[in-house]
Design a protein around this motif. Sequence first.
Motif, PDB file in Angstrom:
ATOM      1  N   GLY A 292       2.186   6.084  -1.670  1.00  0.00           N
ATOM      2  CA  GLY A 292       3.206   7.046  -1.297  1.00  0.00           C
ATOM      3  C   GLY A 292       3.220   7.390   0.173  1.00  0.00           C
ATOM      4  O   GLY A 292       4.003   8.249   0.585  1.00  0.00           O
ATOM      5  N   GLU A 293       2.404   6.764   0.973  1.00  0.00           N
ATOM      6  CA  GLU A 293       2.337   7.037   2.411  1.00  0.00           C
ATOM      7  C   GLU A 293       1.845   5.779   3.113  1.00  0.00           C
ATOM      8  O   GLU A 293       1.023   5.029   2.569  1.00  0.00           O
ATOM      9  CB  GLU A 293       1.388   8.207   2.704  1.00  0.00           C
TER      10      GLU A 293
ATOM     11  N   ALA B  29       0.828  -1.201   0.000  1.00  0.00           N
ATOM     12  CA  ALA B  29       0.000   0.000   0.000  1.00  0.00           C
ATOM     13  C   ALA B  29       0.866   1.257   0.000  1.00  0.00           C
ATOM     14  O   ALA B  29       0.555   2.245  -0.683  1.00  0.00           O
ATOM     15  CB  ALA B  29      -0.927  -0.011   1.215  1.00  0.00           C
ATOM     16  N   ARG B  30       1.941   1.232   0.739  1.00  0.00           N
ATOM     17  CA  ARG B  30       2.833   2.392   0.766  1.00  0.00           C
ATOM     18  C   ARG B  30       3.493   2.627  -0.585  1.00  0.00           C
ATOM     19  O   ARG B  30       3.674   3.774  -1.012  1.00  0.00           O
ATOM     20  CB  ARG B  30       3.893   2.192   1.853  1.00  0.00           C
TER      21      ARG B  30
ATOM     22  N   GLY C 296     -13.950  -5.060  -3.698  1.00  0.00           N
ATOM     23  CA  GLY C 296     -14.104  -3.609  -3.674  1.00  0.00           C
ATOM     24  C   GLY C 296     -13.605  -2.944  -2.414  1.00  0.00           C
ATOM     25  O   GLY C 296     -13.760  -1.732  -2.264  1.00  0.00           O
ATOM     26  N   ARG C 297     -12.979  -3.682  -1.517  1.00  0.00           N
ATOM     27  CA  ARG C 297     -12.493  -3.109  -0.257  1.00  0.00           C
ATOM     28  C   ARG C 297     -11.019  -2.755  -0.391  1.00  0.00           C
ATOM     29  O   ARG C 297     -10.227  -3.549  -0.894  1.00  0.00           O
ATOM     30  CB  ARG C 297     -12.696  -4.118   0.871  1.00  0.00           C
ATOM     31  N   GLY C 298     -10.643  -1.539   0.027  1.00  0.00           N
ATOM     32  CA  GLY C 298      -9.252  -1.128  -0.080  1.00  0.00           C
ATOM     33  C   GLY C 298      -9.017   0.232   0.514  1.00  0.00           C
ATOM     34  O   GLY C 298      -9.693   0.661   1.453  1.00  0.00           O
ATOM     35  N   LEU C 299      -8.041   0.950  -0.056  1.00  0.00           N
ATOM     36  CA  LEU C 299      -7.608   2.257   0.415  1.00  0.00           C
ATOM     37  C   LEU C 299      -7.542   3.206  -0.765  1.00  0.00           C
ATOM     38  O   LEU C 299      -7.342   2.792  -1.910  1.00  0.00           O
ATOM     39  CB  LEU C 299      -6.235   2.170   1.090  1.00  0.00           C
ATOM     40  N   ALA C 300      -7.692   4.493  -0.489  1.00  0.00           N
ATOM     41  CA  ALA C 300      -7.637   5.518  -1.534  1.00  0.00           C
ATOM     42  C   ALA C 300      -6.890   6.727  -1.006  1.00  0.00           C
ATOM     43  O   ALA C 300      -6.966   7.061   0.189  1.00  0.00           O
ATOM     44  CB  ALA C 300      -9.043   5.929  -1.986  1.00  0.00           C
TER      45      ALA C 300
ATOM     46  N   ASP D  63      -2.089  14.677  -2.422  1.00  0.00           N
ATOM     47  CA  ASP D  63      -1.336  14.704  -1.170  1.00  0.00           C
ATOM     48  C   ASP D  63      -2.238  14.586   0.047  1.00  0.00           C
ATOM     49  O   ASP D  63      -1.808  14.879   1.169  1.00  0.00           O
ATOM     50  CB  ASP D  63      -0.539  16.013  -1.076  1.00  0.00           C
ATOM     51  N   GLY D  64      -3.484  14.163  -0.149  1.00  0.00           N
ATOM     52  CA  GLY D  64      -4.419  14.047   0.959  1.00  0.00           C
ATOM     53  C   GLY D  64      -4.147  12.831   1.808  1.00  0.00           C
ATOM     54  O   GLY D  64      -3.212  12.053   1.574  1.00  0.00           O
ATOM     55  N   PRO D  65      -4.969  12.624   2.822  1.00  0.00           N
ATOM     56  CA  PRO D  65      -4.780  11.465   3.706  1.00  0.00           C
ATOM     57  C   PRO D  65      -5.205  10.172   3.032  1.00  0.00           C
ATOM     58  O   PRO D  65      -5.952  10.162   2.052  1.00  0.00           O
ATOM     59  CB  PRO D  65      -5.671  11.804   4.912  1.00  0.00           C
ATOM     60  N   VAL D  66      -4.750   9.082   3.584  1.00  0.00           N
ATOM     61  CA  VAL D  66      -5.136   7.753   3.111  1.00  0.00           C
ATOM     62  C   VAL D  66      -6.472   7.388   3.754  1.00  0.00           C
ATOM     63  O   VAL D  66      -6.613   7.425   4.973  1.00  0.00           O
ATOM     64  CB  VAL D  66      -4.068   6.704   3.449  1.00  0.00           C
TER      65      VAL D  66
END
Length: 510
Positions: free
Chosen positions: A445-446, A440-441, A459-463, A467-470
């Motif tokens: 990028g974070e 994920a990093r 469909g489950r994950g991170l966005a 430069d916003g938060p994860v």
Amino acid sequence: MSRWALPWRGGGGVRQLLRAGTDGALDMLYPLLVLARGAARLASLARERWSRMPGEKRGPALFLAAACGLVLWLMPYGPALAAVSLVTAAAWYGRDRTGPAVHEVPGPAEDEDERLQAVYEALVPCFAMADDPHPEPMYAHDGGWERAFEDYEFCAEGRLCALLLRYPAHFRDGEPEERLRVERLLAAKSGRAREYRFAWDEEHNRLGMRALEPLPTGIGAQPFVTAPGETVLGFTDGDAVRRTVPVEVAELGAADMPPVVWRTGARSTEPHLLAMGTPGSGTSTLLRSVALQALRRGEVLVVDGDGGGEFACLAGRHGVLAVESSLPGAMASFEWVVRETERRLTAACRARQAGEQPPEEARRPLWLLVDRPAVLSHLARSEGRRDPQELLQVPLRHGRAAGVSVVIAEQFEGAEDLGQAVRAYTRARVVLGAVSREQARAVLGEVPQTGPVPQAPPGRGLARLGDGPVLRLQVPATPDPFDEGAGEAERRAVLALLPERVGVSGPVPG
């Protein structure tokens, strides 16, 4: 007989007099007890400060103290002022600081105490220092969890669901690897079947952990309430965004849910999107959801590099320029997008030079959706052709000004074959599936504040947008309507959102 001897003859009078004398003596001695307690605390603080002071600084400190004492002794009223200051400091430090309890937290039960102690002992190798000069270090093998844990909370099933702990200042909390080590340990000791959020307070050396509720999976494809240039990628936690949209949730009905909104257009700082995932994680579902929303106000061109027919339902619909799955068709589509981007830029430049607004056909949003471009690159290399990803440089670089948005979906197994332009210009990122924190990093990028999902639904994950938060993300269920393995209600919802077929007077489902 003296009148003063009468009270001493009865036992009751003697006890009353003794009790009265004792209470009075205690009242008279209380200020002295406060001063004595304060003097002891001041001496303890001075001794602790002296023990922590390096040896080379003790001599100058003694000289400075002697010089201050000499100055006070020679100045008028100096000794009296020093005595008053010392008595005031002793009274302040010796005061009764217990006071009424504002919030009394009951102690943990026996099994909860064992769980907390197990977590504490597991953290000792992470936070302990071999040459710690403190007489009672915060983390030690013979220590107790009360030294470091400030707050905790157990769920109804008896599992640890929240924890606030202190860690020593020497811990390298600025290094992601050290953080990941602690977070993985806490998640393992608290239960791997859940997802946790970690909050590092580097200024005050605090770490907070909380178990998160799973995101709702009953939100299907539907017309979302959005403004022009806005696309709902999915839904997240209520405290992560400040906006909600009305949706229909399966088994719950109408509800207001917090969306992850991706904004495109001339003012957008992240006009292109890259979605990475594992097989079956829902990257194709995300592309279908984006396509259905884009067709409301623009045109869509789909390139299916996998060739699995995931987007056959879009073929022949109004607003869908083409759905290509072969290498020649993909190359032709990319070349057309390059020419169209250049044409739009030229038309917009001429209109601005004439002081006019660009024509409508140059401002209408154009969406290029590419699924599995690494497969196309592999086929092109095997046939000795040009890499099709090289053609994506023009729409990726100039697409924001030309009204062209590029959405690319790829699996982690093909991440190394992604072109440099794709990596550089896709500032909106999505990661789907049960991936590690390192994966994920690498994409976002974070390091995300939440741990990996042990059993991620489709469909489950991170966005992360720019430069916003994860943010945690749950993509709306948008299956292929031709897939008989999908739910009937979800398939019908997708069919209802599809535009009518070209050459047909009315909408025809299927």
